[in-house]
Scaffold this motif. Structure first.
Motif, PDB file in Angstrom:
ATOM      1  N   CYS A 138       0.824  -1.217   0.000  1.00  8.75           N
ATOM      2  CA  CYS A 138       0.000   0.000   0.000  1.00  8.75           C
ATOM      3  C   CYS A 138       0.854   1.261   0.000  1.00  8.75           C
ATOM      4  N   ALA A 139       1.971   1.232   0.696  1.00 11.43           N
ATOM      5  CA  ALA A 139       2.821   2.412   0.827  1.00 11.43           C
ATOM      6  C   ALA A 139       3.498   2.805  -0.485  1.00 11.43           C
ATOM      7  N   THR A 140       3.560   1.895  -1.457  1.00 16.12           N
ATOM      8  CA  THR A 140       4.189   2.253  -2.727  1.00 16.12           C
ATOM      9  C   THR A 140       3.446   3.377  -3.431  1.00 16.12           C
ATOM     10  N   GLY A 141       2.128   3.461  -3.196  1.00 16.63           N
ATOM     11  CA  GLY A 141       1.320   4.451  -3.896  1.00 16.63           C
ATOM     12  C   GLY A 141       1.024   4.058  -5.328  1.00 16.63           C
ATOM     13  N   ASN A 142       1.404   2.845  -5.717  1.00 16.61           N
ATOM     14  CA  ASN A 142       1.194   2.386  -7.091  1.00 16.61           C
ATOM     15  C   ASN A 142      -0.215   1.873  -7.358  1.00 16.61           C
ATOM     16  N   TYR A 143      -0.976   1.594  -6.307  1.00 15.68           N
ATOM     17  CA  TYR A 143      -2.247   0.888  -6.468  1.00 15.68           C
ATOM     18  C   TYR A 143      -3.413   1.682  -5.913  1.00 15.68           C
ATOM     19  N   GLU A 144      -4.486   1.688  -6.661  1.00 18.01           N
ATOM     20  CA  GLU A 144      -5.739   2.269  -6.189  1.00 18.01           C
ATOM     21  C   GLU A 144      -6.458   1.258  -5.287  1.00 18.01           C
ATOM     22  N   TYR A 145      -6.305  -0.027  -5.625  1.00 15.74           N
ATOM     23  CA  TYR A 145      -6.957  -1.106  -4.882  1.00 15.74           C
ATOM     24  C   TYR A 145      -5.932  -2.185  -4.569  1.00 15.74           C
ATOM     25  N   VAL A 146      -5.944  -2.669  -3.344  1.00 17.69           N
ATOM     26  CA  VAL A 146      -5.127  -3.819  -2.971  1.00 17.69           C
ATOM     27  C   VAL A 146      -6.089  -4.863  -2.431  1.00 17.69           C
ATOM     28  N   ASN A 147      -6.311  -5.914  -3.223  1.00 21.92           N
ATOM     29  CA  ASN A 147      -7.202  -6.997  -2.826  1.00 21.92           C
ATOM     30  C   ASN A 147      -6.412  -8.039  -2.056  1.00 21.92           C
ATOM     31  N   ILE A 148      -6.933  -8.445  -0.920  1.00 21.69           N
ATOM     32  CA  ILE A 148      -6.284  -9.490  -0.141  1.00 21.69           C
ATOM     33  C   ILE A 148      -6.817 -10.820  -0.646  1.00 21.69           C
ATOM     34  N   ALA A 149      -5.911 -11.669  -1.148  1.00 19.86           N
ATOM     35  CA  ALA A 149      -6.300 -12.923  -1.782  1.00 19.86           C
ATOM     36  C   ALA A 149      -5.943 -14.080  -0.866  1.00 19.86           C
ATOM     37  N   THR A 150      -6.441 -15.131  -0.929  1.00 18.17           N
ATOM     38  CA  THR A 150      -7.481 -15.727  -1.712  1.00 18.17           C
ATOM     39  C   THR A 150      -8.394 -16.520  -0.787  1.00 18.17           C
ATOM     40  N   LEU A 151      -9.674 -16.237  -0.861  1.00 18.25           N
ATOM     41  CA  LEU A 151     -10.681 -16.987  -0.125  1.00 18.25           C
ATOM     42  C   LEU A 151     -10.972 -18.236  -0.929  1.00 18.25           C
ATOM     43  N   PHE A 152     -10.556 -19.392  -0.415  1.00 22.31           N
ATOM     44  CA  PHE A 152     -10.691 -20.613  -1.202  1.00 22.31           C
ATOM     45  C   PHE A 152     -11.740 -21.574  -0.658  1.00 22.31           C
ATOM     46  N   LYS A 153     -12.265 -21.310   0.511  1.00 18.19           N
ATOM     47  CA  LYS A 153     -13.262 -22.198   1.098  1.00 18.19           C
ATOM     48  C   LYS A 153     -14.389 -21.332   1.633  1.00 18.19           C
ATOM     49  N   PHE A 154     -15.596 -21.524   1.092  1.00 18.80           N
ATOM     50  CA  PHE A 154     -16.731 -20.715   1.510  1.00 18.80           C
ATOM     51  C   PHE A 154     -18.020 -21.361   1.033  1.00 18.80           C
ATOM     52  N   GLY A 155     -19.126 -20.889   1.578  1.00 11.85           N
ATOM     53  CA  GLY A 155     -20.436 -21.359   1.146  1.00 11.85           C
ATOM     54  C   GLY A 155     -20.806 -22.724   1.681  1.00 11.85           C
ATOM     55  N   MET A 156     -22.031 -23.104   1.450  1.00  7.79           N
ATOM     56  CA  MET A 156     -22.576 -24.411   1.822  1.00  7.79           C
ATOM     57  C   MET A 156     -22.339 -24.735   3.305  1.00  7.79           C
ATOM     58  N   GLY A 157     -22.456 -23.738   4.172  1.00 10.53           N
ATOM     59  CA  GLY A 157     -22.331 -23.944   5.603  1.00 10.53           C
ATOM     60  C   GLY A 157     -20.907 -24.107   6.111  1.00 10.53           C
ATOM     61  N   GLN A 158     -19.926 -23.994   5.224  1.00  9.14           N
ATOM     62  CA  GLN A 158     -18.526 -24.123   5.633  1.00  9.14           C
ATOM     63  C   GLN A 158     -18.052 -22.828   6.299  1.00  9.14           C
ATOM     64  N   THR A 159     -17.082 -22.948   7.179  1.00  7.64           N
ATOM     65  CA  THR A 159     -16.427 -21.773   7.721  1.00  7.64           C
ATOM     66  C   THR A 159     -15.476 -21.250   6.653  1.00  7.64           C
ATOM     67  N   PRO A 160     -15.608 -19.971   6.265  1.00  5.60           N
ATOM     68  CA  PRO A 160     -14.717 -19.427   5.240  1.00  5.60           C
ATOM     69  C   PRO A 160     -13.251 -19.547   5.671  1.00  5.60           C
ATOM     70  N   GLU A 161     -12.392 -19.800   4.688  1.00  6.05           N
ATOM     71  CA  GLU A 161     -10.960 -19.910   4.975  1.00  6.05           C
ATOM     72  C   GLU A 161     -10.163 -19.201   3.896  1.00  6.05           C
ATOM     73  N   ILE A 162      -9.196 -18.419   4.341  1.00  2.22           N
ATOM     74  CA  ILE A 162      -8.350 -17.659   3.430  1.00  2.22           C
ATOM     75  C   ILE A 162      -6.950 -18.271   3.426  1.00  2.22           C
ATOM     76  N   ASN A 163      -6.294 -18.223   2.290  1.00  2.00           N
ATOM     77  CA  ASN A 163      -4.928 -18.717   2.161  1.00  2.00           C
ATOM     78  C   ASN A 163      -4.045 -17.535   1.797  1.00  2.00           C
ATOM     79  N   LEU A 164      -3.149 -17.164   2.706  1.00  2.00           N
ATOM     80  CA  LEU A 164      -2.258 -16.035   2.445  1.00  2.00           C
ATOM     81  C   LEU A 164      -0.807 -16.463   2.297  1.00  2.00           C
ATOM     82  N   ALA A 165      -0.587 -17.644   1.754  1.00  2.88           N
ATOM     83  CA  ALA A 165       0.726 -18.121   1.312  1.00  2.88           C
ATOM     84  C   ALA A 165       1.855 -17.882   2.309  1.00  2.88           C
ATOM     85  N   GLY A 166       1.610 -18.152   3.553  1.00  2.00           N
ATOM     86  CA  GLY A 166       2.675 -18.045   4.536  1.00  2.00           C
ATOM     87  C   GLY A 166       2.805 -16.684   5.206  1.00  2.00           C
TER      88      GLY A 166
END
Length: 97
Positions: A48-76
């Motif tokens: 964010c501090a670079t000032g290069n981006y208007e939007y920084v999306n935090i990726a990736t929600l890989f488990k969601f829906g169908m009554g599951q607890t959502p889970e995000i994977n942030l690669a370490g």
């Protein structure tokens, strides 16, 4: 309505941007980036501090829906299973500023 040619697709994209107010006077585009899928990309605050981006999306929600607890994977960057991503809250606030 089917969009068949590259020119039509480009015109459609431009119109959608204009209608949503994303095109501003003197500014032709906004740059977004996904953060969180490469351990070598640095911290969220750094991105964010670079000032290069208007939007920084935090990726990736890989488990969601169908009554599951959502889970995000942030690669370490952090482990959400043990609440290890809570430390990102200050970086998120910094980015929002």
């Amino acid at each position: 309505m089917a969009i068949r040619s590259p020119a039509s697709l480009l015109l459609f994209a431009f119109l959608m941007l204009a209608l949503t107010g994303r095109l501003q006077a003197g500014r032709s585009s906004c740059i977004g980036v996904y953060w969180g899928q490469n351990t070598d990309e640095g911290s969220l605050a750094d991105a964010c501090a670079t000032g290069n981006y208007e939007y920084v999306n935090i990726a990736t929600l890989f488990k969601f829906g169908m009554g599951q607890t959502p889970e995000i994977n942030l690669a370490g960057h952090c482990d959400p299973r043990n609440n290890g991503c809570a430390r990102l809250s200050s970086e998120i606030q910094s980015c929002q500023e």
